[in-house]
Design an enzyme around this catalytic site. Structure first.
Site: not given
Ligand SMILES: C[S@@+](CC[C@H](N)C(=O)[O-])C[C@H]1O[C@@H](n2cnc3c(N)ncnc32)[C@H](O)[C@@H]1O
Length: 733
Positions: A541, A543, A545-546, A564, A591, A611, A667
């Site tokens: 999730a 930072p 935005n979604k 997150d 996680d 995402d 993205c």
């Molecule tokens: C693309 S960003 C998400 C952006 C978010 N959806 C937004 O629109 O603001 C991907 C996020 O996934 C988190 N992430 C990666 N692996 C993860 C996991 N195994 N469990 C939870 N979060 C994870 C990362 O820390 C990162 O913040």
């Protein structure tokens, strides 16, 4: 005229990339004067001043190797007198140029107080405490050898503590401008960083200076003044055996000079130039240097020595020219930091933080000049290479040259105020010719045809936070503030604004009424279409935005479970949820793959937004990385590992027992992170009763055609759709 002399008509540094001049040089058979003249004429027409004519000789580079057109082989004079390697103390203009000191009085005070505390703390507290622990009780009763080893230990600690404090005080401004604290041990004798040679000269001269000063003060009867200082500490133990000598040599000839030069010349003198003329900074820092030796008797000699060292330091520390205009200087500084961070792959350096920070004057202009210089970087680098502007001038840094050439050729022009500007101005004709040749080589008329696209050149989008205000209210406020506002044709809560408008400081952005979010990034929540009362899980999730978008679509009724695992990003997620007034968000720092989704805690989840982390290739084309190395290829290993995580995350999300809708988005421009992931999970999805559904039937861009059901998948193309590159798929059950 012989072919060999015809070769001399062409400025050799500039001819290597020009078809016309290459053929002139490589055609020994063309000996006829008329033919040569014709070809020279045509080359001159093509390449402007690449051929040095009498009229242009003032501005042509490498004049010694250029021959005037139509005359004998008389070399014309070197035009770059300032580019010469000048050594010495009395380069007065160095005392008048402004320095680039990025920190203020607080940093100077903190650095010097920190150093003084460490200096006294080590000598009076730390070392005696350590000494008593190991059984050393009384310094005076020690043998000479022990005293010298003790002094060495003291100096090692003081040097490390002092350097550490200067480093900590200035760390946030790293990398520093070329003026400041530049030691390059790899080039000890090379100008422009020949500090070691000058240091050695200073060491050789210092006995003379100290002796002369002592003699002068002795004549005045000053040596009657009693006192003890740090010098006496060393003088007391001057009965020498080898270990004592080695220790004392280490203290007096190596460690103390490194510490003192760094603190008093590198840090204090430089910092003081921010508040006083350079000559006054030299004297003030020398007084501080003298006082730090804690001896009234030695004070005059030490101040004289410090002054000498300061005056030696100034012209040599200032080996590089800086731009005279504050905007250009700041832009060159920002550019240098960006280039350095890019080369060393250091993260956390952003164009905005470097150009819009609180210590920056004329923020908007600095931002604009830096961004434009970056956009023109490839072309300017090619121009610099063709014109060899930097090769003859070690005092002009690449970043200053890039900014000044940008100003001269593409920007608002450049006033030749200082040596850097004068040097660039003198070569204006050659730079223009090099640009002309570069455009010809690339087959374009205008430089705008080859500039990379950036975020700045596309329309901006803003999401209205419907928790706090209506789209109509946002539209009328923005219309008043920025002029043109269009509703997005696909997403009801998104507004499109002109590319020129910067809303970062807008009060409604700061208070969470408006969210700066690309149109593509607003598509997943809209594709999910959550209804008030639903429970939605945003699996990756931060930072947020979604997450906040979903919360707004729920009208804060229901729940958004935002997961997150990254601690820093998690903090931003919580802060953003709060700012948006999204009270229905429950944040879980964990996680996602480890959550027990089949248990009771998540049995009410109706919708999922997934995402996950991805290559970001859809957004990087607008970012600094792409401006700096546009053809950089993706690391295949990293892509495979990202795709594997994305597939695992999607399989995991399908475990939610009552899931109705799942939106997967990245993205990314790569099908490895889009269509391929969907294809891999499709058998499981089908088995669970899910199928793909088209969330935006009117949207023209679809998944890559070679994949099954790609017409139900959504893509956004950065160039065609003027938003981030994006992939999105919606599963429904
Ligand atoms: C693309 S960003 C998400 C952006 C978010 N959806 C937004 O629109 O603001 C991907 C996020 O996934 C988190 N992430 C990666 N692996 C993860 C996991 N195994 N469990 C939870 N979060 C994870 C990362 O820390 C990162 O913040």
């Amino acid at each position: 005229m012989q072919a060999t002399s015809c070769q001399q008509h062409v400025c050799p540094r500039l001819n290597n990339r020009s078809p016309a001049s290459i053929s002139l040089i490589s055609s020994p058979a063309r000996t006829q004067k008329a033919a040569v003249s014709r070809r020279l004429h045509s080359a001159q027409q093509q390449l402007g001043c690449l051929i040095c004519s009498k009229k242009r000789r003032e501005s042509c580079l490498l004049p010694r190797r250029c021959i005037k057109l139509g005359s004998s082989k008389q070399p014309i004079e070197e035009v770059t007198e300032e580019a010469g390697q000048k050594w010495g103390v009395f380069q007065w203009r160095e005392y008048n140029r402004p320095w680039q000191v990025p920190w203020g009085g607080l940093t100077v005070a903190a650095g010097m107080v920190g150093w003084a505390v460490s200096f006294l703390g080590v000598a009076l507290v730390l070392l005696p405490a350590v000494g008593s622990l190991v059984g050393v009780k009384d310094f005076t009763s020690m043998s000479a050898t022990d005293k010298s080893v003790y002094a060495l230990a003291n100096q090692i600690l003081e040097t490390f503590a002092g350097l550490g404090i200067v480093f900590l005080a200035t760390r946030k401004f790293m990398p520093l401008s070329p003026d400041i604290l530049k030691f390059d041990i790899r080039e000890p004798f090379a100008k422009p960083r020949g500090w070691l040679a000058w240091g050695l000269l200073g060491v050789l001269l210092s006995p003379l200076v100290v002796g002369a000063a002592a003699a002068a003060f002795s004549l005045l009867g000053y040596d009657e003044v009693n006192g003890k200082g740090t010098v006496d500490g060393v003088a007391q133990i001057l009965s020498l055996d080898l270990p004592s000598f080695a220790s004392l040599f280490g203290v007096t000839a190596v460690l103390a000079p490194i510490l003192e030069e760094t603190v008093f010349r590198g840090f204090l003198l430089t910092s003081l130039t921010k508040f006083m003329p350079t000559w006054a900074a030299v004297i003030a820092s020398s007084v501080a240097f003298g006082l730090a030796h804690l001896s009234v008797r030695d004070l005059p000699q030490l101040v004289v020595l410090g002054t000498l060292l300061g005056f030696v330091y100034v012209p040599n520390a200032r080996a590089f020219w800086t731009c005279s205009s504050v905007v250009d200087r700041q832009a060159a500084h920002a550019l240098e930091k960006i280039l350095e961070a890019h080369t060393t792959r250091r993260h956390g350096v952003s164009l905005k933080s470097l150009t819009l920070g609180s210590n920056i004057e004329a923020k908007k202009a600095t931002y604009a000049v830096t961004l434009e210089s970056l956009k023109h970087l490839q072309v300017i680098d090619a121009i610099l290479e063709r014109s060899q502007l930097l090769q003859d001038c070690s005092q002009l840094t690449r970043s200053s040259a890039v900014v000044l050439v940008y100003e001269l050729l593409f920007g608002q022009g450049m006033r030749p105020l200082g040596p850097a500007e004068r040097h660039v101005q003198k070569h204006k004709d050659c730079l223009e010719a090099a640009l002309f040749a570069e455009l010809q080589d690339r087959g374009v008329q205008n430089v705008s045809e080859i500039l990379p696209e950036t975020e700045e050149s596309r329309p901006r989008s803003v999401r209205v936070n419907t928790i706090k205000l209506t789209v109509a209210a946002a539209t009328s406020r923005l219309q008043a503030d920025v002029g043109s506002v269009e509703p997005d044709d696909l997403l009801g809560d998104v507004l499109i604004l002109p590319s020129s408008c910067h809303l970062h400081d807008h009060p409604w952005v700061k208070n969470g009424n408006l969210i700066l979010q690309s149109k593509a990034s607003c598509m997943p929540a809209q594709a999910l279409q959550p209804k008030p009362g639903w429970t939605v899980m945003d699996c990756c999730a931060a930072p947020g935005n979604k997450t906040t978008h979903v919360a707004a679509m729920l009208d804060n009724k229901g729940e958004v479970i935002a997961v997150d695992r990254d601690p820093q990003r998690f903090k931003r997620l919580k802060a953003n949820a709060e700012l948006a007034g999204a009270t229905c968000i429950r944040c879980i720092q964990d996680d996602f793959l480890k959550l027990d989704l089949e248990g009771a805690e998540f049995s009410s989840v109706d919708g999922v937004l997934l995402d996950p982390s991805c290559s970001g290739s859809g957004t990087t084309h607008t970012q600094l990385d792409r401006l700096l190395s546009p053809s950089e290829d993706i690391d295949e290993g990293r892509l495979a590992s990202l795709a594997s995580f994305q597939e695992k995350a999607m399989r995991h999300a399908f475990k939610l027992p009552n899931l109705k809708r799942l939106v997967y988005s990245t993205c990314s421009l790569y099908s490895n992170e889009g269509e391929e992931v969907i294809q891999k999970v499709m058998p499981l999805a089908t088995q669970l009763g899910f199928k793909l559904q088209d969330p935006f039937p009117s949207w023209p861009r679809r998944g890559h055609r070679e994949f099954l059901q790609s017409d139900l998948m959504i893509r956004a193309d950065p160039k065609l759709d003027h938003t981030d590159g994006f992939f999105l798929a919606l599963f429904v059950r």
